[in-house]
Write an enzyme that holds these catalytic residues in place. Sequence first.
Site, mmCIF file in Angstrom:
data_model
loop_
_atom_site.group_PDB
_atom_site.id
_atom_site.type_symbol
_atom_site.label_atom_id
_atom_site.label_comp_id
_atom_site.label_asym_id
_atom_site.label_seq_id
_atom_site.Cartn_x
_atom_site.Cartn_y
_atom_site.Cartn_z
ATOM 1 N N THR A 1 -9.392 2.138 4.931
ATOM 2 C CA THR A 1 -9.387 1.485 3.617
ATOM 3 C C THR A 1 -8.710 0.120 3.719
ATOM 4 O OG1 THR A 1 -9.096 3.675 2.628
ATOM 5 C CG2 THR A 1 -8.739 1.781 1.190
ATOM 6 N N LEU A 2 -7.568 0.093 4.359
ATOM 7 C CA LEU A 2 -6.802 -1.150 4.460
ATOM 8 C C LEU A 2 -7.525 -2.173 5.327
ATOM 9 C CD1 LEU A 2 -4.229 -2.350 3.376
ATOM 10 C CD2 LEU A 2 -3.036 -1.481 5.375
ATOM 11 N N LYS B 1 1.338 6.939 8.280
ATOM 12 C CA LYS B 1 1.048 8.308 8.769
ATOM 13 C C LYS B 1 0.139 8.170 9.980
ATOM 14 C CE LYS B 1 -1.280 11.293 6.051
ATOM 15 N NZ LYS B 1 -1.410 12.322 4.988
ATOM 16 N N ASP C 1 -3.338 5.928 6.403
ATOM 17 C CA ASP C 1 -3.687 7.176 7.090
ATOM 18 C C ASP C 1 -4.667 6.842 8.219
ATOM 19 O OD1 ASP C 1 -4.136 9.826 7.708
ATOM 20 O OD2 ASP C 1 -5.166 10.340 5.865
ATOM 21 N N THR C 2 -5.974 6.917 7.995
ATOM 22 C CA THR C 2 -6.915 6.487 9.044
ATOM 23 C C THR C 2 -6.829 4.970 9.247
ATOM 24 O OG1 THR C 2 -8.728 6.101 7.491
ATOM 25 C CG2 THR C 2 -8.549 8.315 8.439
ATOM 26 N N GLY C 3 -6.462 4.252 8.188
ATOM 27 C CA GLY C 3 -6.392 2.786 8.252
ATOM 28 C C GLY C 3 -7.681 2.115 7.814
ATOM 29 N N ARG D 1 2.922 12.441 -9.119
ATOM 30 C CA ARG D 1 3.293 11.035 -8.906
ATOM 31 C C ARG D 1 4.700 10.753 -9.422
ATOM 32 N NH1 ARG D 1 -1.332 8.064 -7.435
ATOM 33 N NH2 ARG D 1 -3.280 8.765 -8.353
ATOM 34 N N GLU E 1 0.857 -1.199 0.000
ATOM 35 C CA GLU E 1 0.000 0.000 0.000
ATOM 36 C C GLU E 1 0.888 1.242 0.000
ATOM 37 O OE1 GLU E 1 -2.546 1.628 -0.524
ATOM 38 O OE2 GLU E 1 -3.980 1.519 1.116
ATOM 39 N N ASP E 2 0.400 2.341 -0.543
ATOM 40 C CA ASP E 2 1.209 3.569 -0.533
ATOM 41 C C ASP E 2 1.245 4.204 0.856
ATOM 42 O OD1 ASP E 2 -1.446 4.422 -0.657
ATOM 43 O OD2 ASP E 2 -1.127 5.891 -2.248
ATOM 44 N N PHE F 1 0.800 16.113 4.206
ATOM 45 C CA PHE F 1 0.351 15.500 2.953
ATOM 46 C C PHE F 1 1.541 15.330 2.028
ATOM 47 C CE2 PHE F 1 -1.779 14.721 -0.963
ATOM 48 C CZ PHE F 1 -2.881 13.972 -0.563
HETATM 49 P P1 IMP Z 1 -7.032 5.727 4.754
HETATM 50 O O1 IMP Z 1 -8.227 4.837 4.546
HETATM 51 O O2 IMP Z 1 -7.414 6.991 5.489
HETATM 52 O O3 IMP Z 1 -5.900 5.010 5.466
HETATM 53 O O4 IMP Z 1 -6.590 6.201 3.318
HETATM 54 C C1 IMP Z 1 -5.371 5.912 2.754
HETATM 55 C C2 IMP Z 1 -5.337 6.451 1.347
HETATM 56 O O5 IMP Z 1 -5.498 7.882 1.350
HETATM 57 C C3 IMP Z 1 -3.980 6.204 0.716
HETATM 58 O O6 IMP Z 1 -3.945 4.959 0.055
HETATM 59 C C4 IMP Z 1 -3.873 7.375 -0.247
HETATM 60 O O7 IMP Z 1 -4.516 7.075 -1.459
HETATM 61 C C5 IMP Z 1 -4.612 8.503 0.438
HETATM 62 N N1 IMP Z 1 -3.683 9.377 1.183
HETATM 63 C C6 IMP Z 1 -3.650 9.587 2.514
HETATM 64 N N2 IMP Z 1 -2.672 10.450 2.858
HETATM 65 C C7 IMP Z 1 -2.053 10.785 1.709
HETATM 66 C C8 IMP Z 1 -0.918 11.638 1.407
HETATM 67 O O8 IMP Z 1 -0.266 12.238 2.276
HETATM 68 N N3 IMP Z 1 -0.564 11.720 0.098
HETATM 69 C C9 IMP Z 1 -1.218 11.059 -0.899
HETATM 70 N N4 IMP Z 1 -2.274 10.244 -0.648
HETATM 71 C C10 IMP Z 1 -2.693 10.108 0.644
#
Ligand code: IMP
Length: 176
Positions: free
Chosen positions: A106-107, A130, A102-104, A164, A98-99, A151
Site C-alpha cells: 500500500t505504501l 511489522k 505490513d507487506t509494504g 481503535r 502511516e499506522d 495483529f
Molecule cells: P500493507 O499494504 O500490507 O503494508 O497494509 C498495511 C495496512 O494493513 C495498514 O495500514 C493497516 O490498515 C492494515 N494492517 C496490517 N496489519 C495490521 C494490524 O496488525 N492491525 C491493524 N491493521 C493492520
Amino acid sequence: MESYRLVPRISREDLDARMTELAGRINRDYAGREILVVGVLKGSYIFIADLTRKITVPLEVDFVRLSSYGSKSETCGEVRITKDVELPVRGRDILVVEDIVDTGLTLRWYLEHLRRFNPRSISVCALVDKIERRQVQIPLDYIGLRIEKGFLVGYGLDYSEKHRNLPGIFEVRFNE
Ligand code: IMP
C-alpha cells in the site's frame, strides 16, 4: 465474529515516550523547514494527533485515505484513493504518517503516486513496522515500534473497525 482476547503489547505511557523521541528526531531533522504532514486514514489518527503536538517546527496537516483491492491477507498492491490530500504538495517537504507497514504494498503504491506531484522531499513515519510479511523494501525514516508478526489493535488501529479507542496497543489472540 471469532472469539479472541487482547494481550497488552505497549502501554500508553511507553507510546508517549516513543512519540517524544520520534518528535525530537523530526524536530532536529527538519530544523528551519516547514513540514506537510500527510496522515494515512484511518489508523493513524491518534498517532498523528499525539505526534504533531510534540513537533515544534512549523507544519500543516492533511489526510489521505487509501483502500486496497482484495482481502487483507492477499494484498495485491493495487490501491485506490478514496480521499485525497487537499493542500498543494509540489515543492513541499512531506512527512507521510502511516499506522502499520505490513507487506509494504500500500505504501509503495502511495509513495510512487505522491512523487508524481513533485514534492521537495518525502519521509515516512510508521507507528508500527511489522516485518514478517514484508514484500517490498520501503525506507522507513521514523518507526514507533518494530514487531515480527501479530495483529495489533488500539491507539487508532482496528480489528474490523473495533478497538481503535484503546489507549495502548494490544495484540489480538484468537481462541482455538
Ligand atoms: P500493507 O499494504 O500490507 O503494508 O497494509 C498495511 C495496512 O494493513 C495498514 O495500514 C493497516 O490498515 C492494515 N494492517 C496490517 N496489519 C495490521 C494490524 O496488525 N492491525 C491493524 N491493521 C493492520
